[in-house]
Design a protein around this motif. Structure first.
Motif, PDB file in Angstrom:
ATOM      1  N   SER A  57       0.965  -1.080   0.051  1.00  0.00           N
ATOM      2  CA  SER A  57      -0.297  -0.026  -0.098  1.00  0.00           C
ATOM      3  C   SER A  57       0.740   1.308   0.055  1.00  0.00           C
ATOM      4  N   TRP A  58       0.316   2.411  -0.552  1.00  0.00           N
ATOM      5  CA  TRP A  58       1.116   3.580  -0.622  1.00  0.00           C
ATOM      6  C   TRP A  58      -0.075   4.536  -0.056  1.00  0.00           C
ATOM      7  N   SER A  59       0.443   5.536   0.773  1.00  0.00           N
ATOM      8  CA  SER A  59      -0.371   6.260   1.293  1.00  0.00           C
ATOM      9  C   SER A  59       0.468   7.794   1.344  1.00  0.00           C
ATOM     10  N   ALA A  60       0.085   9.004   1.708  1.00  0.00           N
ATOM     11  CA  ALA A  60       0.499  10.135   1.641  1.00  0.00           C
ATOM     12  C   ALA A  60      -0.253  11.230   2.643  1.00  0.00           C
ATOM     13  N   LYS A  61       0.617  11.659   3.437  1.00  0.00           N
ATOM     14  CA  LYS A  61      -0.055  12.733   4.245  1.00  0.00           C
ATOM     15  C   LYS A  61       0.772  14.007   4.244  1.00  0.00           C
ATOM     16  N   GLY A  62      -0.140  15.001   4.029  1.00  0.00           N
ATOM     17  CA  GLY A  62       0.260  16.509   3.883  1.00  0.00           C
ATOM     18  C   GLY A  62       0.333  17.224   5.238  1.00  0.00           C
ATOM     19  N   PRO A  63       0.564  18.641   5.066  1.00  0.00           N
ATOM     20  CA  PRO A  63       0.625  19.396   6.154  1.00  0.00           C
ATOM     21  C   PRO A  63      -0.793  19.635   6.902  1.00  0.00           C
ATOM     22  N   ASP A  64      -1.957  19.311   5.956  1.00  0.00           N
ATOM     23  CA  ASP A  64      -3.320  19.145   6.513  1.00  0.00           C
ATOM     24  C   ASP A  64      -3.558  17.979   7.237  1.00  0.00           C
ATOM     25  N   THR A  65      -3.535  18.029   8.379  1.00  0.00           N
ATOM     26  CA  THR A  65      -3.771  16.614   9.235  1.00  0.00           C
ATOM     27  C   THR A  65      -5.181  16.211   9.398  1.00  0.00           C
ATOM     28  N   SER A  66      -5.975  17.196   8.643  1.00  0.00           N
ATOM     29  CA  SER A  66      -7.450  16.637   8.694  1.00  0.00           C
ATOM     30  C   SER A  66      -7.771  15.701   7.447  1.00  0.00           C
ATOM     31  N   VAL A 112       2.230  15.782 -11.498  1.00  0.00           N
ATOM     32  CA  VAL A 112       2.005  16.036 -10.199  1.00  0.00           C
ATOM     33  C   VAL A 112       1.848  17.797  -9.904  1.00  0.00           C
ATOM     34  N   THR A 113       1.356  18.258  -8.953  1.00  0.00           N
ATOM     35  CA  THR A 113       0.595  19.171  -8.520  1.00  0.00           C
ATOM     36  C   THR A 113       1.138  19.850  -7.133  1.00  0.00           C
ATOM     37  N   ALA A 114       1.175  21.149  -7.084  1.00  0.00           N
ATOM     38  CA  ALA A 114       1.875  21.691  -5.511  1.00  0.00           C
ATOM     39  C   ALA A 114       0.923  20.748  -4.457  1.00  0.00           C
ATOM     40  N   GLU A 115      -0.366  20.232  -4.757  1.00  0.00           N
ATOM     41  CA  GLU A 115      -0.969  19.612  -3.674  1.00  0.00           C
ATOM     42  C   GLU A 115      -0.178  18.120  -3.505  1.00  0.00           C
ATOM     43  N   ASP A 116       0.546  17.596  -4.157  1.00  0.00           N
ATOM     44  CA  ASP A 116       1.277  16.593  -4.027  1.00  0.00           C
ATOM     45  C   ASP A 116       2.563  16.764  -2.947  1.00  0.00           C
ATOM     46  N   ASN A 117       2.425  17.869  -2.373  1.00  0.00           N
ATOM     47  CA  ASN A 117       3.634  18.242  -1.469  1.00  0.00           C
ATOM     48  C   ASN A 117       3.350  17.593  -0.368  1.00  0.00           C
ATOM     49  N   LYS A 118       4.076  16.126  -0.060  1.00  0.00           N
ATOM     50  CA  LYS A 118       3.363  15.414   0.918  1.00  0.00           C
ATOM     51  C   LYS A 118       4.461  14.520   1.286  1.00  0.00           C
ATOM     52  N   ARG A 119       4.364  13.652   2.532  1.00  0.00           N
ATOM     53  CA  ARG A 119       5.141  12.609   3.028  1.00  0.00           C
ATOM     54  C   ARG A 119       4.518  11.495   2.507  1.00  0.00           C
ATOM     55  N   PHE A 120       5.274  10.468   1.722  1.00  0.00           N
ATOM     56  CA  PHE A 120       4.692   9.315   1.064  1.00  0.00           C
ATOM     57  C   PHE A 120       5.272   8.044   1.859  1.00  0.00           C
ATOM     58  N   GLU A 121       4.117   6.999   2.137  1.00  0.00           N
ATOM     59  CA  GLU A 121       4.685   5.748   2.694  1.00  0.00           C
ATOM     60  C   GLU A 121       4.567   4.796   1.836  1.00  0.00           C
ATOM     61  N   CYS A 122       5.535   3.916   1.696  1.00  0.00           N
ATOM     62  CA  CYS A 122       5.216   2.519   1.231  1.00  0.00           C
ATOM     63  C   CYS A 122       5.127   1.482   2.301  1.00  0.00           C
ATOM     64  N   ARG A 123       4.091   0.763   2.203  1.00  0.00           N
ATOM     65  CA  ARG A 123       4.061  -0.332   3.335  1.00  0.00           C
ATOM     66  C   ARG A 123       3.723  -1.708   2.757  1.00  0.00           C
ATOM     67  N   VAL A 124       4.366  -2.698   3.234  1.00  0.00           N
ATOM     68  CA  VAL A 124       4.419  -4.192   2.923  1.00  0.00           C
ATOM     69  C   VAL A 124       3.868  -4.856   4.058  1.00  0.00           C
ATOM     70  N   GLN A 125       2.942  -5.878   3.542  1.00  0.00           N
ATOM     71  CA  GLN A 125       2.379  -6.814   4.459  1.00  0.00           C
ATOM     72  C   GLN A 125       2.378  -8.077   4.050  1.00  0.00           C
ATOM     73  N   ASP A 136       8.350   2.570   4.856  1.00  0.00           N
ATOM     74  CA  ASP A 136       9.382   3.504   4.823  1.00  0.00           C
ATOM     75  C   ASP A 136       8.783   4.771   4.201  1.00  0.00           C
ATOM     76  N   THR A 137       9.142   5.944   4.508  1.00  0.00           N
ATOM     77  CA  THR A 137       8.821   6.905   4.151  1.00  0.00           C
ATOM     78  C   THR A 137       9.671   8.086   3.187  1.00  0.00           C
ATOM     79  N   ALA A 138       9.081   9.094   2.338  1.00  0.00           N
ATOM     80  CA  ALA A 138       9.857   9.809   1.752  1.00  0.00           C
ATOM     81  C   ALA A 138       9.055  11.121   1.328  1.00  0.00           C
ATOM     82  N   ARG A 139       9.711  12.377   1.559  1.00  0.00           N
ATOM     83  CA  ARG A 139       8.983  13.531   1.183  1.00  0.00           C
ATOM     84  C   ARG A 139       9.329  13.924  -0.201  1.00  0.00           C
TER      85      ARG A 139
END
Length: 198
Positions: A57-66, A112-125, A136-139
């Protein structure tokens, strides 16, 4: 005999320390220009020689924590199906290549747009391999050239009056910074008045 037992115990301890799932994104930070089609790399190694089931799974969190759901997509192995969230339909895909206990699971994003300024996470189960570094994560920084600055004067520009000079750009990533200097009537730099503050 004691030496053999201690060697065997040491080997078991070393084996157990390395026999764990390891997920890795090579860099902590990636920079791309707005509008680019990009790839965020992710590799993994399992303690199992040939895992039967792998969920990526890939997910992304930006400065908007909501954000309600930061999930981008989920990939299921071995049936090779992918669930992509609505916000990323037609923009996101995953490039997966699994070879025994190891593989890659690169995230591809188009335009990609400015809204993609986020921290992305790659997770393996992987069932029966739930120890180690499971994610692991990367900005991602999307570079956007600053728009033409909008400058204003607040206050009355008269001798002895206090004024504020402001400049800002409506867009720019990273956020633009400004440097002020003072010039005389011949456009030569001069030392700023000690009462001046940035």
């Amino acid at each position: 005999m004691e030496r053999r037992i201690s060697t065997l115990v040491l080997l078991c301890v070393v084996w157990s320390a390395v026999a764990a799932l390891e997920v890795n994104i090579p860099n902590d930070q990636y920079e791309f220009a707005r509008g680019d089609d990009i790839t965020l790399p992710c590799t993994f190694t399992s303690a199992l020689s040939s895992p039967k089931t792998i969920i990526i799974s890939w997910s992304a969190k930006g400065p908007d924590t909501s954000e309600d759901d930061p999930l981008i997509l989920t990939y299921f192995h071995p049936d090779e199906s992918t669930d992509i969230t609505t916000n990323y339909e037609n923009r996101a895909s995953v490039d997966v290549n699994i070879n025994g206990p190891s593989g890659k699971a690169d995230l591809k994003l188009s335009s990609v747009t400015a809204e993609d300024n986020k921290r992305f996470e790659c997770r393996v189960q992987i069932p029966k391999d739930d120890k180690g570094k499971l994610a692991d994560t990367a900005r991602l920084t999307v570079l956007v050239a600053p728009s033409t600055p909008i400058c204003e004067i607040q206050g009355t520009a008269e001798y002895g009056q206090n004024i504020n000079l402001t400049c800002y750009s409506k867009e720019g990533s990273p956020t633009p910074t400004y440097k002020w200097d003072s010039r005389d009537v011949t456009n030569m730099p001069r030392v700023a008045d000690p009462r001046t503050t940035d």
